[in-house]
Design a protein around this motif. Structure first.
Motif, mmCIF file in Angstrom:
data_model
loop_
_atom_site.group_PDB
_atom_site.id
_atom_site.type_symbol
_atom_site.label_atom_id
_atom_site.label_comp_id
_atom_site.label_asym_id
_atom_site.label_seq_id
_atom_site.Cartn_x
_atom_site.Cartn_y
_atom_site.Cartn_z
ATOM 1 N N TYR A 6 6.424 -3.250 -11.065
ATOM 2 C CA TYR A 6 6.661 -1.920 -10.528
ATOM 3 C C TYR A 6 7.391 -1.957 -9.189
ATOM 4 O O TYR A 6 8.167 -1.077 -8.881
ATOM 5 C CB TYR A 6 5.328 -1.186 -10.365
ATOM 6 C CG TYR A 6 4.650 -0.900 -11.673
ATOM 7 C CD1 TYR A 6 5.124 0.108 -12.514
ATOM 8 C CD2 TYR A 6 3.552 -1.646 -12.090
ATOM 9 C CE1 TYR A 6 4.517 0.367 -13.731
ATOM 10 C CE2 TYR A 6 2.937 -1.396 -13.314
ATOM 11 C CZ TYR A 6 3.427 -0.393 -14.124
ATOM 12 O OH TYR A 6 2.825 -0.151 -15.322
ATOM 13 N N VAL B 154 2.489 1.908 -3.430
ATOM 14 C CA VAL B 154 1.548 2.506 -4.391
ATOM 15 C C VAL B 154 1.379 4.001 -4.115
ATOM 16 O O VAL B 154 1.387 4.827 -5.034
ATOM 17 C CB VAL B 154 0.183 1.785 -4.331
ATOM 18 C CG1 VAL B 154 -0.858 2.541 -5.152
ATOM 19 C CG2 VAL B 154 0.319 0.355 -4.833
ATOM 20 N N THR C 293 0.840 -1.209 0.000
ATOM 21 C CA THR C 293 0.000 0.000 0.000
ATOM 22 C C THR C 293 0.868 1.249 0.000
ATOM 23 O O THR C 293 0.610 2.218 -0.730
ATOM 24 C CB THR C 293 -0.930 0.013 1.228
ATOM 25 O OG1 THR C 293 -1.761 -1.148 1.200
ATOM 26 C CG2 THR C 293 -1.797 1.266 1.239
ATOM 27 N N ARG D 174 4.593 5.928 -5.066
ATOM 28 C CA ARG D 174 4.819 6.001 -6.516
ATOM 29 C C ARG D 174 3.781 6.886 -7.197
ATOM 30 O O ARG D 174 4.121 7.765 -7.987
ATOM 31 C CB ARG D 174 4.779 4.587 -7.099
ATOM 32 C CG ARG D 174 4.765 4.540 -8.627
ATOM 33 C CD ARG D 174 6.096 4.997 -9.247
ATOM 34 N NE ARG D 174 7.159 4.060 -8.956
ATOM 35 C CZ ARG D 174 7.389 2.943 -9.662
ATOM 36 N NH1 ARG D 174 6.622 2.647 -10.680
ATOM 37 N NH2 ARG D 174 8.395 2.149 -9.344
ATOM 38 N N HIS D 175 2.502 6.665 -6.900
ATOM 39 C CA HIS D 175 1.444 7.309 -7.679
ATOM 40 C C HIS D 175 0.935 8.611 -7.069
ATOM 41 O O HIS D 175 0.463 9.481 -7.808
ATOM 42 C CB HIS D 175 0.282 6.334 -7.876
ATOM 43 C CG HIS D 175 0.669 5.092 -8.627
ATOM 44 N ND1 HIS D 175 1.035 5.112 -9.953
ATOM 45 C CD2 HIS D 175 0.779 3.797 -8.221
ATOM 46 C CE1 HIS D 175 1.335 3.882 -10.351
ATOM 47 N NE2 HIS D 175 1.192 3.072 -9.318
#
Length: 487
Positions: free
Chosen positions: A209, A179, A176, A182-183
């Motif tokens: 990723y 993510v 989690t 990164r995003h």
């Protein structure tokens, strides 16, 4: 590993540009503060220049002292107002950023007008100059904001992407976090490092990723081979010894070490971390009204100002509604009910009476085709006009325009031991409208699941509360007034 190799090549390219003198002005530490103060300085120069130009033009070359005082006050008052709205956050998109600048500028102007009214100095200013300053000042601020915001966002993105980071941990929290980094933050998250013996090599989670780079015993080599500058530790709290060992081992590794505690099993409410006399203090449960006193004051100021305006503008409609209720069914015009308010205090909520007078000791919710609802009351409930008297509750300070809807005391007693953190929704003032209402969670809650969804949205509102969120909810509320779920 081809994608990882490509990512590393990108890192190397960015690092070489940095080493050659690429202007990374936004630092990982203090980047948010730098962006805010730079934008504030530019905006201050712009709006003060406009005011001085207009003032000198109006007064034939001589700028009066009260215009200088206005420029000073507007500049200083802009700091808390624009900070509260997060107008200069580099996380904003361009349209959202301009909208936040507009909301901040409007709030600033409203505060200045209130100060001028309270000090009886409004007559000393030219209305023509002030009106032109408001419009042109915002226009110039928006024009200056967009290119500067674009540059700051690009510099921040390049800086984050040029500094590789890894996560120690391979569980759900680690994935989690990867993510989000990164995003949402745009960080160069190159992979995960698992605990020794955590899983066999062929069973460790591995994605294109977020590849598994190795185990903790190999962490030093992972850092060296990938030029890692930041290590996130995403391990359960039970791994205290492992976390302490990692911290000690990495003290001389020239990397930033960030511990992300795993509170997955706790229902956190407006959580935050503070420095308490040199000790890290984690707030697991805190009301936004106590953690952000400045924001709470502005929220109360906005609530009462808009409530007063609403009562003045809607008074003819409210008088007509009161007359129609009195003429069509016996009983009082207003319905009064005891409900829980901020911190669980009992308040008396006002509504236009939409039902025939009956025994309300059990506080039963209205259902479809409920025989207790009068013909006039059915229209009032469908259009939400029956909620208008709650503007008096807002003016009194018992309620807010936006917040979790207050439920009857009997309903709270019923649900409090059936839904986790149900009563936590009272950690902020109840509202006439709220995030749950504009998200479709209105009307009868005949099942536990429906009430659970409403509570989740209420807690989500508390966790993400801001004055800007209140404004967005108020704007969206008229679009949801007519709902098939309202009886």
């Amino acid at each position: 590993m081809s994608e990882l190799s490509h990512t590393k090549a990108t890192f190397d390219e960015l690092r070489s540009r940095r080493n050659k003198g690429f202007p990374f002005a936004v630092r990982a530490s203090g980047g948010v503060e730098f962006a805010f103060w730079l934008q504030w300085v530019v905006a201050t120069v712009v709006q003060c220049s406009v005011l001085i130009f207009l003032g000198i033009g109006k007064l034939d070359g001589d700028l009066a002292s009260h215009y200088r005082l206005l420029a000073l006050f507007s500049s200083l008052l802009a700091i808390p107002v624009f900070a509260l709205f997060r107008a200069y956050s580099i996380r904003n998109g361009y349209l959202v950023g301009v909208a936040r600048v507009l909301a901040s500028w409007g709030t600033l102007i409203a505060l200045l007008m209130f100060i001028a009214f309270a000090t009886k100095t409004s007559d000393t200013y030219s209305r023509e100059v002030v009106l032109q300053w408001i419009l042109i000042g915002f226009a110039f601020q928006a024009l200056a904001f967009v290119p500067l915001h674009k540059v700051l966002r690009r510099m921040d993105r390049l800086h984050r992407f040029a500094n590789a980071s890894v996560i120690v941990g391979c569980g759900d929290l680690a994935l989690t976090l990867a993510v989000k980094l990164r995003h949402e933050r745009g960080e160069a998250m190159i992979g995960l490092v698992c605990l020794d013996g955590d899983q066999p090599d062929n069973e460790r989670p591995h994605t294109p990723y977020f590849p598994t780079l190795g185990v903790v015993s190999q962490l030093r080599s992972v850092i060296s081979e990938n030029s890692v500058s930041r290590v996130y530790i995403a391990l359960p709290a039970r791994e205290t010894d492992q976390i302490e060992g990692l911290y000690v081992d990495l003290l001389d590794a020239n990397v930033d070490v960030v511990w992300v505690p795993d509170f997955a099993n706790l229902k956190l409410l407006n959580h935050s971390i503070h420095n308490l006399g040199g000790l890290p203090a984690i707030n697991l449960n805190e009301s936004p009204l106590t953690s952000y006193p400045g924001g709470a004051f502005l929220k109360s100021l906005m609530d009462r100002a808009l409530a007063l305006i609403g009562l003045l503008v809607l008074s003819p409609l409210m008088l007509c509604v009161a007359a129609s209720i009195k003429l069509t069914s016996p009983g009082p015009v207003l319905f009064r009910q005891k409900r829980h308010g901020w911190n669980g205090h009992i308040i008396e909520v006002l509504k236009f009476r939409s039902m025939r007078v009956h025994d309300d000791s059990h506080a039963r919710q209205a259902k479809k085709d409920d025989p207790r609802v009068t013909p006039v009351g059915r229209f009032l409930r469908r259009s939400s006009i029956d909620e208008l008297p709650q503007l008096f509750n807002v003016l009194k300070g018992d309620m807010s325009l936006v917040g979790p809807r207050p439920h009857a005391v009997a309903h709270n007693d019923y649900y409090s031991d059936k839904i986790i953190a149900y009563m936590a929704r009272h950690r902020i003032k109840p509202g006439i409208t709220g995030l749950a209402q504009i998200s479709g969670c209105r009307g009868e809650t005949e099942t536990i699941d429906k009430m659970q969804k409403r509570v989740e949205l209420d807690l989500d509102y508390i966790n993400h509360w801001s004055l800007w969120l209140d404004i967005k909810i108020l704007i969206k509320t008229p679009l949801t007034l007519v709902s098939k779920d309202i009886y």
